[in-house]
Design a protein around this motif. Sequence first.
Motif, PDB file in Angstrom:
ATOM      1  N   LYS A  87       0.801  -0.998   0.029  1.00 43.03           N
ATOM      2  CA  LYS A  87      -0.034   0.146   0.052  1.00 43.03           C
ATOM      3  C   LYS A  87       0.676   1.241  -0.013  1.00 43.03           C
ATOM      4  CE  LYS A  87      -3.739   0.470   2.578  1.00 43.03           C
ATOM      5  NZ  LYS A  87      -4.573   0.787   1.632  1.00 43.03           N
ATOM      6  N   GLY A  88       2.050   1.126   0.221  1.00 37.84           N
ATOM      7  CA  GLY A  88       3.137   2.158   0.088  1.00 37.84           C
ATOM      8  C   GLY A  88       3.223   2.976   1.435  1.00 37.84           C
ATOM      9  N   VAL A  89       2.936   2.353   2.697  1.00 41.69           N
ATOM     10  CA  VAL A  89       2.933   3.008   3.880  1.00 41.69           C
ATOM     11  C   VAL A  89       4.552   3.537   4.064  1.00 41.69           C
ATOM     12  CG1 VAL A  89       3.128   2.380   6.476  1.00 41.69           C
ATOM     13  CG2 VAL A  89       1.235   1.746   4.848  1.00 41.69           C
ATOM     14  N   SER A  90       5.000   4.527   4.527  1.00 44.29           N
ATOM     15  CA  SER A  90       6.198   5.181   4.695  1.00 44.29           C
ATOM     16  C   SER A  90       7.334   4.295   5.228  1.00 44.29           C
ATOM     17  CB  SER A  90       6.168   6.163   5.493  1.00 44.29           C
ATOM     18  OG  SER A  90       5.955   6.259   6.832  1.00 44.29           O
ATOM     19  N   ASN A 145      15.590   9.337  10.632  1.00 48.32           N
ATOM     20  CA  ASN A 145      16.137   9.723   9.091  1.00 48.32           C
ATOM     21  C   ASN A 145      15.344   9.216   7.979  1.00 48.32           C
ATOM     22  OD1 ASN A 145      17.825  11.606  10.303  1.00 48.32           O
ATOM     23  ND2 ASN A 145      19.556  10.072  10.546  1.00 48.32           N
ATOM     24  N   LEU A 146      14.462   8.132   8.088  1.00 50.41           N
ATOM     25  CA  LEU A 146      13.986   7.694   7.026  1.00 50.41           C
ATOM     26  C   LEU A 146      12.635   8.325   6.694  1.00 50.41           C
ATOM     27  CD1 LEU A 146      13.542   3.679   8.163  1.00 50.41           C
ATOM     28  CD2 LEU A 146      15.214   4.670   6.677  1.00 50.41           C
ATOM     29  N   SER A 147      12.193   8.059   5.519  1.00 50.75           N
ATOM     30  CA  SER A 147      11.150   8.841   4.732  1.00 50.75           C
ATOM     31  C   SER A 147       9.854   8.627   5.530  1.00 50.75           C
ATOM     32  CB  SER A 147      11.090   8.717   3.282  1.00 50.75           C
ATOM     33  OG  SER A 147       9.884   9.215   2.827  1.00 50.75           O
ATOM     34  N   HIS A 148       8.886   9.477   5.826  1.00 46.52           N
ATOM     35  CA  HIS A 148       7.800   9.369   6.558  1.00 46.52           C
ATOM     36  C   HIS A 148       6.670   9.765   5.543  1.00 46.52           C
ATOM     37  CE1 HIS A 148       8.719  13.760   7.207  1.00 46.52           C
ATOM     38  NE2 HIS A 148       7.291  13.807   7.157  1.00 46.52           N
ATOM     39  N   LYS A 149       6.948   9.743   4.259  1.00 44.99           N
ATOM     40  CA  LYS A 149       5.763  10.017   3.219  1.00 44.99           C
ATOM     41  C   LYS A 149       5.539   8.620   2.583  1.00 44.99           C
ATOM     42  CE  LYS A 149       7.372  14.772   1.941  1.00 44.99           C
ATOM     43  NZ  LYS A 149       7.869  15.454   0.774  1.00 44.99           N
ATOM     44  N   GLU A 150       4.109   8.773   2.265  1.00 39.85           N
ATOM     45  CA  GLU A 150       3.740   7.604   1.611  1.00 39.85           C
ATOM     46  C   GLU A 150       4.378   7.125   0.362  1.00 39.85           C
ATOM     47  OE1 GLU A 150      -0.237   6.526   1.537  1.00 39.85           O
ATOM     48  OE2 GLU A 150      -0.628   6.258   3.564  1.00 39.85           O
ATOM     49  N   VAL A 159      -4.247  -0.350  -5.414  1.00 39.38           N
ATOM     50  CA  VAL A 159      -4.311  -0.733  -4.005  1.00 39.38           C
ATOM     51  C   VAL A 159      -4.803   0.421  -3.160  1.00 39.38           C
ATOM     52  CG1 VAL A 159      -2.812  -1.499  -2.044  1.00 39.38           C
ATOM     53  CG2 VAL A 159      -2.424  -2.271  -4.347  1.00 39.38           C
ATOM     54  N   HIS A 160      -4.577   1.507  -3.689  1.00 37.03           N
ATOM     55  CA  HIS A 160      -5.038   2.674  -2.947  1.00 37.03           C
ATOM     56  C   HIS A 160      -6.547   3.009  -3.255  1.00 37.03           C
ATOM     57  CE1 HIS A 160      -1.323   3.981  -0.936  1.00 37.03           C
ATOM     58  NE2 HIS A 160      -0.667   3.422  -1.914  1.00 37.03           N
ATOM     59  N   SER A 161      -6.911   2.514  -4.405  1.00 33.58           N
ATOM     60  CA  SER A 161      -8.189   2.774  -4.577  1.00 33.58           C
ATOM     61  C   SER A 161      -8.864   1.472  -5.157  1.00 33.58           C
ATOM     62  CB  SER A 161      -8.147   3.796  -5.825  1.00 33.58           C
ATOM     63  OG  SER A 161      -7.902   4.811  -5.565  1.00 33.58           O
TER      64      SER A 161
END
Length: 310
Positions: A87-90, A145-150, A159-161
């Motif tokens: 789903k692309g969770v950050s 320091n990791l990305s928190h954006k999806e 998957v998101h829709s």
Amino acid sequence: MNIIEIIMASGRSAVDIALYTLIPIMVVMMVIMKYLESVKILAKIINVTAPLLKPFGLSGLSLFALIQLNFVSFAAPVATLAMMDKKGVSDRHLAATLAMLYAMGQANVLYPLTPHGLSWGITTVISILGGLVAGAVTWYGFARNLSHKEVISVEDAEVHSPQKQGLLTIINTAGADSIRLALGAVPMLLLSLTVVGILKSAGFITYLEQILSPVLHAVHIPTVLIMPALVKCLAGGTAYLGVVTELLQSGKLDAQTLNASAGWFIQTLDLPGLGIMLGAGFRVARVARFAILGALVGIAVRTILHIVIF
């Protein structure tokens, strides 16, 4: 020592775990997750629970993983991790969730040990507390320091829709994904069980007990815990359950020691646990090094609480 026989026996055990433990649980959990996603219930639950878990660096899906691990089995959260990855969770949320899972106790060990004197209620509460601590430490510290954006790609759009699918399609898709994930864990299981078998056959565990006995006596730790510790680290919770049950039945281990050591022993940060969880997806494996550090903090907190209380 016949290494070939040890490898063959380890292979049978690994396949048995994959076929009769991982696949049944993962198929059911994956079907449920896919169905909830298809009818848009999953999105609603995530929206409601996300604000409650946000202070700990966890997402709404993390709640599913928490419930699955503590109340279903160690294999159940793999379906949720796979969905989070897809789903692309950050990466930052993924690391915090993985740390939470590694720091908590699994239901397939908690429930069978309850008749032997394990305090299930206290152990479960401490398990959840340790998981939340691990998630928070990872989010604010090790994985900051990791990305928190999806991570959303064209391939992930469906998957998101999600489109509403028929139940048969959901079952077939979820079943195929579950079998792939379960079989992907077999190599790590086989190797870890083989190592344990070789160590036992070579007499290494007996030798280690003799060496460590003076040190353990000095800090008031029973030497009977050496075997469960090695088995847990190398062969996982299921193997630990078998060893500790035998010790309890023979009277070599009592309920108080079982409860006092539960914070350290009943968790998923072992070789099979690493293999099974990391098989959920490429990004899950990529953030594992951050999650492991956070999990160690959570396990330490659980260990201290169990020693103090029991």
